[in-house]
Design a protein around this motif. Structure first.
Motif, PDB file in Angstrom:
ATOM      1  N   SER A   1      -8.989 -39.893 -26.311  1.00  0.00           N
ATOM      2  CA  SER A   1      -9.790 -39.070 -25.344  1.00  0.00           C
ATOM      3  C   SER A   1      -9.393 -37.829 -25.216  1.00  0.00           C
ATOM      4  N   GLY A   2      -7.667 -37.170 -25.789  1.00  0.00           N
ATOM      5  CA  GLY A   2      -8.044 -35.603 -25.864  1.00  0.00           C
ATOM      6  C   GLY A   2      -7.998 -35.237 -24.199  1.00  0.00           C
ATOM      7  N   ASP A   3      -7.612 -35.974 -23.272  1.00  0.00           N
ATOM      8  CA  ASP A   3      -7.625 -35.858 -21.125  1.00  0.00           C
ATOM      9  C   ASP A   3      -6.155 -34.613 -21.885  1.00  0.00           C
ATOM     10  N   PHE A   4      -6.177 -33.615 -20.444  1.00  0.00           N
ATOM     11  CA  PHE A   4      -4.907 -33.058 -20.738  1.00  0.00           C
ATOM     12  C   PHE A   4      -4.298 -32.681 -19.358  1.00  0.00           C
ATOM     13  N   SER A   5      -3.255 -33.006 -19.023  1.00  0.00           N
ATOM     14  CA  SER A   5      -2.737 -32.509 -17.686  1.00  0.00           C
ATOM     15  C   SER A   5      -0.849 -32.918 -17.702  1.00  0.00           C
ATOM     16  N   THR A   6      -0.644 -31.793 -17.067  1.00  0.00           N
ATOM     17  CA  THR A   6       0.930 -31.434 -16.962  1.00  0.00           C
ATOM     18  C   THR A   6       1.219 -30.277 -16.141  1.00  0.00           C
ATOM     19  N   GLY A   7       2.118 -30.971 -15.591  1.00  0.00           N
ATOM     20  CA  GLY A   7       2.900 -30.192 -14.172  1.00  0.00           C
ATOM     21  C   GLY A   7       3.203 -28.635 -15.457  1.00  0.00           C
ATOM     22  N   ALA A   8       3.991 -27.735 -14.046  1.00  0.00           N
ATOM     23  CA  ALA A   8       3.458 -26.287 -14.660  1.00  0.00           C
ATOM     24  C   ALA A   8       3.866 -25.545 -13.895  1.00  0.00           C
ATOM     25  N   GLU A   9       5.189 -24.322 -14.489  1.00  0.00           N
ATOM     26  CA  GLU A   9       5.183 -23.153 -13.333  1.00  0.00           C
ATOM     27  C   GLU A   9       5.362 -21.733 -14.343  1.00  0.00           C
ATOM     28  N   GLY A  10       4.957 -20.706 -13.870  1.00  0.00           N
ATOM     29  CA  GLY A  10       5.325 -19.939 -14.674  1.00  0.00           C
ATOM     30  C   GLY A  10       4.965 -18.294 -13.295  1.00  0.00           C
ATOM     31  N   LEU A  11       4.284 -17.357 -14.141  1.00  0.00           N
ATOM     32  CA  LEU A  11       3.540 -15.725 -13.269  1.00  0.00           C
ATOM     33  C   LEU A  11       2.043 -16.025 -13.885  1.00  0.00           C
ATOM     34  N   ARG A  12       1.668 -15.291 -12.474  1.00  0.00           N
ATOM     35  CA  ARG A  12       0.926 -14.918 -12.096  1.00  0.00           C
ATOM     36  C   ARG A  12       0.325 -13.793 -12.806  1.00  0.00           C
ATOM     37  N   ILE A  13      -0.832 -13.381 -13.787  1.00  0.00           N
ATOM     38  CA  ILE A  13      -1.433 -12.093 -13.965  1.00  0.00           C
ATOM     39  C   ILE A  13      -2.350 -11.894 -12.824  1.00  0.00           C
ATOM     40  N   ARG A  14      -2.212 -11.096 -12.936  1.00  0.00           N
ATOM     41  CA  ARG A  14      -3.370 -10.389 -12.097  1.00  0.00           C
ATOM     42  C   ARG A  14      -3.356  -8.511 -12.224  1.00  0.00           C
ATOM     43  N   GLY A  15      -4.774  -8.492 -12.949  1.00  0.00           N
ATOM     44  CA  GLY A  15      -4.796  -6.746 -13.145  1.00  0.00           C
ATOM     45  C   GLY A  15      -4.127  -6.830 -14.651  1.00  0.00           C
ATOM     46  N   GLY A  16      -3.935  -7.650 -15.327  1.00  0.00           N
ATOM     47  CA  GLY A  16      -3.544  -7.165 -17.100  1.00  0.00           C
ATOM     48  C   GLY A  16      -2.117  -7.334 -16.967  1.00  0.00           C
TER      49      GLY A  16
END
Length: 452
Positions: free
Chosen positions: A386-401
């Motif tokens: 089906s192509g359905d995509f869902s995964t847990g994640a972590e990272g950094l917020r991007i604000r104002g580039g």
């Protein structure tokens, strides 16, 4: 492990077996020898050290559309003859398949690739241990907030394989590879975060311990203070490590066997526009930068550069000899196997053709979004049909580039089809990893980020 440059020993055994072919039967002999080392250290001491060698022969016999297979974990000549007899016997019980047959020479000459390093073959165990210990020390000294090291290891492999068939294939290849990797733990105000780093090469001289340590420390420390973001639709920038895992999922859907079995969302879509024009996806085991580069595939055919998606257009699936016959096409030199199995089919060294901008520029381009530096449960979170995509994640917020606060415990969700269409930039930071795919920073718009 000593290997003659021409693989005389392995080829001779394979040829001896194939010479025993009777009548109109097809016989294939695959002879493999591997040696690998894995060293883990902890707090300045060796936690584990293992060195393992495996060798063996796999034999296929095909007669009257029936296939038989057998293998043995030894290079003994008498045992090889017994294994051939067993494969013959198994063929008698096989189901008739009109597409059964060995690969045949296709006129493509194997590339001559510098994949073997004598330096690794002669590198002593104590120096391998020293690299792992050096990595651990470098991580501890990278940042005062590093409170511990979950793992620090050195891994290498040396492999050689010979393939001979009654259809005229006679091939040999060998390669070496090694890497160091680590998971660092950073602690602040009772909170602990982890981050990884690694470096790969053909021999130890190519390994960059300091870079692996710095990457692990940075990934761990920049996640300190992470919170769960609110749910919204955002642009995501995938870190090269995440993109490589994403490409691994995508490669499965472009596998000829998956397509024929109805397990691919791309079945019957050859020639269609399936991705952004910025997406050109290549599987190229002849690229010597790839950790998984090889001169021949699992059936002895030359590997080659296969363009799977070209400027967004689906151009090709990868095939071995069997799936190619069923699909009415030709092998792409993409058979994968060990000596204990018959050939499968798969991508070996997948990558996106890089763009012209670095990750910092892509973050500025994203404006508002999230840099995803790690995912969890990716393989279980993607449906290749089906192509359905869902995964847990972590990272950094991007604000104002610009990179802003760390975020974790969120889910990114979309479909593979939509994500491919919504690629708006491909980075220039191509990274080859200890896996069958390379990573590059990738910007994808309109992804659902589910958090608080």
């Amino acid at each position: 492990m000593s290997a003659q440059p021409d693989g005389a020993e392995l080829l001779a055994l394979a040829e001896r077996v194939v010479a025993l072919a009777a009548g109109d039967e097809q016989v294939e002999a695959v002879v493999v020898r591997d040696l690998g080392t894995e060293i883990k250290v902890y707090e300045g001491e060796i936690e584990s050290l293992s060195s393992a060698q495996s060798q063996g022969i796999g034999i296929r016999v095909i007669k009257g559309g029936r296939q038989g297979f057998a293998y043995a974990g030894t290079l003994d000549v008498d045992v090889a003859a017994e294994t051939l007899a067993e494969a013959r016997d198994n063929a008698g019980f096989g189901t008739v398949d009109e597409f059964a047959g060995l690969a045949e020479p296709d006129g493509v000459a194997p590339a001559e690739l510098p994949l073997w390093s004598d330096a690794l073959a002669s590198f002593p165990a104590e120096r391998k241990v020293a690299l792992a210990l050096e990595l651990e020390r470098a991580v501890r000294g990278a940042d005062p907030r590093i409170s511990g090291i979950e793992s620090a290891e050195y891994v290498d492999s040396m492999s050689e394989a010979a393939i001979v068939t009654t259809t005229g294939i006679r091939a040999y290849s060998r390669d070496t590879g090694c890497y160091v990797s680590t998971y660092a733990m950073a602690e602040q105000d009772g909170e602990v975060q982890t981050g990884f780093g690694f470096s790969v090469g053909r021999d130890p001289a190519e390994l960059d311990v300091d870079r692996a340590a710095t990457d692990a420390a940075e990934r761990a420390t920049r996640m300190l203070g992470a919170t769960k973001p609110r749910s919204e639709r955002l642009t995501v920038v995938l870190d090269p490590w995440v993109t490589a895992q994403f490409l691994g999922i995508l490669a499965f859907t472009l596998n000829g066997e998956s397509v024929l079995k109805g397990r691919s969302l791309f079945a019957d879509r050859l020639g269609e526009e399936v991705a952004s024009p910025l997406v050109t996806l290549v599987d190229d085991p002849t690229d010597i930068r790839a950790f998984t580069a090889t001169e021949i595939d699992g059936e002895g055919l030359a590997t080659r550069r296969n363009v799977l998606i070209d400027g967004g257009r689906l151009e090709r699936f990868v095939h071995n000899a069997y799936t190619a016959r069923r699909a009415g096409t030709v092998s792409t030199g993409s058979a994968v196997r060990g000596f204990k199995s018959t050939p499968g089919v798969g991508c070996m060294a997948t990558s996106l053709v890089p763009g012209s901008q670095g990750q910092a520029e892509l973050v500025r381009l994203a404006g508002e979004g999230v840099l995803v530096q790690e995912v969890a449960g990716l393989h279980s979170g993607v449906n290749p049909v089906s192509g359905d995509f869902s995964t847990g994640a972590e990272g950094l917020r991007i604000r104002g580039g610009e990179l802003a606060e760390p975020v974790r415990e969120f889910t990114i969700a979309s479909t593979l089809q939509k994500m491919l269409r919504d690629v708006v930039a491909v980075g220039n930071d191509l990274q080859w990893l200890p896996m069958p795919a390379a990573g590059v920073s990738l910007v994808i718009t309109d992804v659902t980020v589910s958090g608080a």
